[in-house]
Design a protein around this motif. Structure first.
Motif, PDB file in Angstrom:
ATOM      1  N   GLU A 512       0.839  -1.210   0.000  1.00  0.00           N
ATOM      2  CA  GLU A 512       0.000   0.000   0.000  1.00  0.00           C
ATOM      3  C   GLU A 512       0.869   1.254   0.000  1.00  0.00           C
ATOM      4  OE1 GLU A 512      -2.525  -0.353   3.358  1.00  0.00           O
ATOM      5  OE2 GLU A 512      -3.801  -1.935   2.492  1.00  0.00           O
ATOM      6  N   ILE A 515       2.193   1.784  -3.534  1.00  0.00           N
ATOM      7  CA  ILE A 515       1.151   2.310  -4.442  1.00  0.00           C
ATOM      8  C   ILE A 515       0.955   3.803  -4.218  1.00  0.00           C
ATOM      9  CG2 ILE A 515      -1.316   2.234  -4.965  1.00  0.00           C
ATOM     10  CD1 ILE A 515      -1.161  -0.806  -4.373  1.00  0.00           C
ATOM     11  N   THR A 516       0.976   4.196  -2.944  1.00  0.00           N
ATOM     12  CA  THR A 516       0.840   5.635  -2.628  1.00  0.00           C
ATOM     13  C   THR A 516       1.973   6.426  -3.246  1.00  0.00           C
ATOM     14  OG1 THR A 516      -0.239   5.100  -0.536  1.00  0.00           O
ATOM     15  CG2 THR A 516       0.677   7.332  -0.770  1.00  0.00           C
ATOM     16  N   GLU A 517       3.189   5.893  -3.204  1.00  0.00           N
ATOM     17  CA  GLU A 517       4.359   6.571  -3.786  1.00  0.00           C
ATOM     18  C   GLU A 517       4.205   6.752  -5.288  1.00  0.00           C
ATOM     19  OE1 GLU A 517       6.472   7.581  -0.529  1.00  0.00           O
ATOM     20  OE2 GLU A 517       7.185   7.853  -2.563  1.00  0.00           O
ATOM     21  N   ILE A 518       3.677   5.693  -5.954  1.00  0.00           N
ATOM     22  CA  ILE A 518       3.481   5.780  -7.413  1.00  0.00           C
ATOM     23  C   ILE A 518       2.483   6.876  -7.756  1.00  0.00           C
ATOM     24  CG2 ILE A 518       2.579   4.559  -9.434  1.00  0.00           C
ATOM     25  CD1 ILE A 518       3.728   2.004  -8.253  1.00  0.00           C
ATOM     26  N   LYS A 519       1.383   6.946  -6.998  1.00  0.00           N
ATOM     27  CA  LYS A 519       0.370   7.988  -7.245  1.00  0.00           C
ATOM     28  C   LYS A 519       0.963   9.370  -7.062  1.00  0.00           C
ATOM     29  CE  LYS A 519      -3.717   5.213  -6.013  1.00  0.00           C
ATOM     30  NZ  LYS A 519      -4.832   5.058  -5.067  1.00  0.00           N
ATOM     31  N   GLN A 520       1.775   9.530  -6.013  1.00  0.00           N
ATOM     32  CA  GLN A 520       2.392  10.843  -5.762  1.00  0.00           C
ATOM     33  C   GLN A 520       3.315  11.224  -6.906  1.00  0.00           C
ATOM     34  OE1 GLN A 520       4.270  10.399  -1.961  1.00  0.00           O
ATOM     35  NE2 GLN A 520       2.395  10.775  -0.799  1.00  0.00           N
ATOM     36  N   LYS A 521       4.052  10.265  -7.429  1.00  0.00           N
ATOM     37  CA  LYS A 521       4.972  10.556  -8.554  1.00  0.00           C
ATOM     38  C   LYS A 521       4.207  11.031  -9.784  1.00  0.00           C
ATOM     39  CE  LYS A 521       8.427   8.602 -11.575  1.00  0.00           C
ATOM     40  NZ  LYS A 521       7.730   9.000 -12.787  1.00  0.00           N
ATOM     41  N   HIS A 522       3.118  10.303 -10.115  1.00  0.00           N
ATOM     42  CA  HIS A 522       2.335  10.693 -11.293  1.00  0.00           C
ATOM     43  C   HIS A 522       1.692  12.066 -11.130  1.00  0.00           C
ATOM     44  CE1 HIS A 522       2.899   7.150 -13.664  1.00  0.00           C
ATOM     45  NE2 HIS A 522       2.489   6.354 -12.693  1.00  0.00           N
ATOM     46  N   GLU A 523       1.270  12.374  -9.894  1.00  0.00           N
ATOM     47  CA  GLU A 523       0.700  13.704  -9.647  1.00  0.00           C
ATOM     48  C   GLU A 523       1.748  14.776  -9.854  1.00  0.00           C
ATOM     49  OE1 GLU A 523      -0.871  13.444  -5.751  1.00  0.00           O
ATOM     50  OE2 GLU A 523      -2.616  12.258  -6.302  1.00  0.00           O
TER      51      GLU A 523
END
Length: 524
Positions: A512, A515-523
Motif C-alpha cells: 500500500e 502504491i501511494t508513492e506511485i500515485k504521488q509521482k504521477h501527480e
C-alpha cells in the motif's frame, strides 16, 4: 598510421567537377572521427597568388597543399588538412585551401562565388590573399563579398537579403585576415608611418556622396565592415627572385628573403594565437562531426538549387545533436539500471527509488549534451521513454518474482505432497496434521529472501491449486463425527486464517505504501 587529426597530407573536402560541387565522403569520414573542437582557417584569393604556401606553413610543412609553378590553377574545389593545434591542447586545426578565384579556364564566376561563400560559412578565420597594394582593382577583385547577400541566408525566410539585419548570425562569421603578397610600397600616409592594420582600415574608408560612382566604390568596403567586424592585415615582401618562385616548396628559410620569412612567422603566430574555435548559434562549439554535418548541409543546399541557410543548418544540427543526446541519456539509464538493479527486488519501492536515481542522472546528461531544444521536444521524448522503461522494469520485476516464488514453493512443499501420496494424512486427525504442516511450510516460505513483490500472490495461487488434495484428506478423515469434524475444521481454519493474516499484514502495508508513492509521482 597517422591519427585522424594528424593527417599526413591534405584531402579534397568539397570536389568541383565540371562546375558541380559535391562533398567528398572520405574527407567527411575523417572529420567525423575528430571529437575535439576545431579551429577552421580558410584561405581564398585569385589563382596563382601563393595561397597554398601560407597554408602549408600553418600546417608546419613546406609541402602538402599543391603550390604549382605554372599559370594553371592547381587546386580544385576545397582541400582540407587536419593537424593538432600547435598552441591549443585537445584542439584540432582544420586548414581549408580553396581553388583560385578568377581562373579563366572556368569561364564564369558562379562557381567562385559558391567557393567564397562556403569558405565564409565553414571557417572561424577567413584569409583573403591578394597581390600588391589595396587599391580599387584589389577591391574590384573582392566583389565576391558583395555577393554574400545573394548567396547566404541567415534565416529561413523568403527574403534572400535578410543577411544585412541578422547581427546574431553575422557575429558568427569568421575573423577576416587580408594578406597582401609581393607588397613593395612603404606603409606611409602623408609622411606618417602606419601599421598594416591601419593601412587596411584606411583603405576601407568609404567615399562621401550618393552618386553611382561612390556607391560602387563603397559597396565592398561597407560589406567588409558589416560582415567582418574583426579584421587584420599582413603584408609580405617578395619571397625570392622571380625565377626561383616556382621552387618555393624545396627552398629553405635561409634561401628566402629574411623579411618575408619573418612576416610569414608573424602571420602564423597570429593565426595560432587569435583564431577561435568554430562556433554556431547558441554558443555550441563545432567539432569534427558537426563540421562534417555543416559541409553536407551547405553543399546539398547548393546542389538542390537553394541558398545555404545558417538557421536551417542550426536546426538540422540541433536535430542531430539532440537525437544523440537523447540516445546517450537512454544508454546511461540502461547501463546504470542493469548494474544497480537485481531482480526481483524485495519491494516495489526499492525498484522505484533506483529508477528515480537513474532517471535524474539520464536527464542531467541530456541537458548537458542537448542543443537548442527550445520546445523541449526531445526532453519530452526522453521522459516518455524513461517512463516506458520503468513500466517494463515493473513487469519484469513481477515476472522474476513469480518465477522465484514458484521455484521456492515447489522446493518447500514438494516433501509435503510426497507424504500425501504415501497416504500419511489419510487417517483420523490427518486433516488437522495436514493443515498444521501447511502453516509450518508457509512460515518457512515467508522466511526466504529474494522472493520479490509477488510472494503473497504466488502463495495464494499455489495453495488454491492444491485445494482438491485438501478436500480429499478432509473426506477421508472418518474418525471424527460430523459435528466434531465441523467444529475441528472451523477451529483449525480460523487458527490458520489468524496466523496467515498476521504474516501477510506487514506485506500488505508495504505494498500500500508503494502504491501511494506511485500515485504521488504521477501527480508530480
Amino acid at each position: 598510421m597517422a591519427s585522424k587529426n594528424n593527417m599526413p597530407g591534405p584531402v579534397c573536402l568539397i570536389e568541383n567537377v565540371e562546375g558541380q560541387l559535391r562533398a567528398n565522403q572520405e574527407a567527411l569520414s575523417i572529420l567525423s572521427a575528430i571529437q575535439q573542437p576545431v579551429v577552421v582557417v580558410a584561405i581564398v584569393g585569385l589563382y596563382r597568388t601563393g595561397k597554398s604556401y601560407l597554408m602549408n606553413k600553418l600546417a608546419g610543412k613546406n609541402t602538402g597543399f599543391s603550390l604549382g609553378s605554372t599559370v594553371q590553377s592547381q587546386t580544385k574545389g576545397i582541400w582540407m588538412w587536419c593537424v593538432p593545434h600547435p598552441q591549443k591542447p585537445d584542439h584540432t586545426l582544420v586548414l581549408l585551401d580553396t581553388e583560385g578565384l578568377g581562373d579563366v579556364e572556368k569561364g564564369d564566376n558562379q562557381n567562385d562565388c559558391w567557393i567564397f561563400a562556403l569558405a565564409i560559412l565553414l571557417s572561424s578565420t577567413f584569409v583573403y590573399n591578394s597581390m600588391g597594394a589595396i587599391n580599387q582593382q584589389a577591391m574590384d577583385q573582392l566583389h565576391y563579398v558583395t555577393e554574400l547577400t545573394n548567396r547566404i541566408r541567415t534565416r529561413c525566410s523568403p527574403d534572400p537579403h535578410d543577411l544585412d539585419d541578422s547581427d546574431e548570425y553575422v557575429s558568427l562569421f569568421p575573423d577576416f585576415v587580408w594578406t597582401l603578397r609581393d607588397f613593395s610600397l612603404e606603409l606611409k600616409i602623408n609622411g606618417q608611418a602606419l601599421s598594416a592594420d591601419e593601412y587596411l582600415e584606411n583603405s576601407l574608408r568609404p567615399l562621401q556622396g550618393t552618386g553611382q560612382k561612390e556607391k560602387e566604390f563603397n559597396l565592398p568596403r561597407i560589406c567588409i565592415h558589416k560582415f567582418f567586424p574583426r579584421r587584420k592585415c599582413f603584408v609580405f615582401e617578395r619571397p625570392a627572385p622571380g625565377k626561383k618562385l616556382g621552387q618555393l616548396e624545396s627552398m629553405q628559410d635561409q634561401d628566402l628573403d629574411s623579411d618575408f620569412v619573418e612576416q610569414v612567422a608573424e602571420f602564423c603566430s597570429y593565426v595560432f594565437r587569435s583564431s577561435k574555435v568554430k562556433m554556431i548559434s547558441g554558443g555550441l562549439k563545432v567539432n569534427g562531426p558537426r563540421l562534417s554535418s555543416l559541409v553536407t548541409i551547405y553543399v546539398n543546399s547548393i546542389i538542390n538549387g537553394s541558398l545555404p541557410c545558417v538557421e536551417n543548418a542550426v536546426l538540422v544540427l540541433a536535430e542531430t545533436e539532440n537525437s544523440a543526446a537523447l540516445q546517450k541519456a537512454i544508454d546511461h539509464y540502461d547501463q546504470q539500471m542493469s548494474q544497480r538493479v537485481q531482480l526481483p527486488t524485495e519491494t516495489l519501492q526499492e525498484l522505484l527509488d533506483l529508477h528515480r536515481t537513474c532517471e535524474r542522472e539520464a536527464i542531467k546528461i541530456f541537458m548537458e549534451n542537448s542543443y537548442k531544444d527550445v520546445k523541449q521536444v526531445f526532453r519530452t521524448k526522453l521522459e516518455m521513454e524513461l517512463e516506458r522503461k520503468q513500466r517494463e522494469f515493473i513487469t519484469k520485476n513481477q515476472e522474476k518474482s513469480s518465477d522465484r516464488c514458484s521455484a521456492l514453493l515447489q522446493d518447500i512443499f514438494s516433501p509435503l505432497y510426497e507424504d500425501v501420496k504415501q497416504g500419511l494424512y489419510y487417517k483420523p486427525m490427518g486433516y488437522r496434521l495436514f493443515l498444521q504442516k501447511i502453516e509450518e511450510l508457509k512460515k518457512k516460505f515467508y522466511e526466504q529472501t529474494g522472493k520479490g513483490v509477488q510472494a503473497e500472490e504466488a502463495l495464494r495461487k499455489f495453495l488454491k491449486s492444491k485445494e482438491d488434495i485438501e478436500a480429499a484428506i478432509l473426506q477421508i478423515d472418518q474418525s471424527l463425527t460430523e459435528k466434531e469434524k465441523t467444529t475441528e475444521v472451523e477451529r483449525v481454519k480460523a487458527e490458520a486464517k489468524e496466523n496467515t493474516s498476521k504474516l501477510l499484514e506487514e506485506m500488505r502495508n508495504k505494498n500500500e505504501q508503494a502504491i501511494t508513492e506511485i500515485k504521488q509521482k504521477h501527480e508530480e
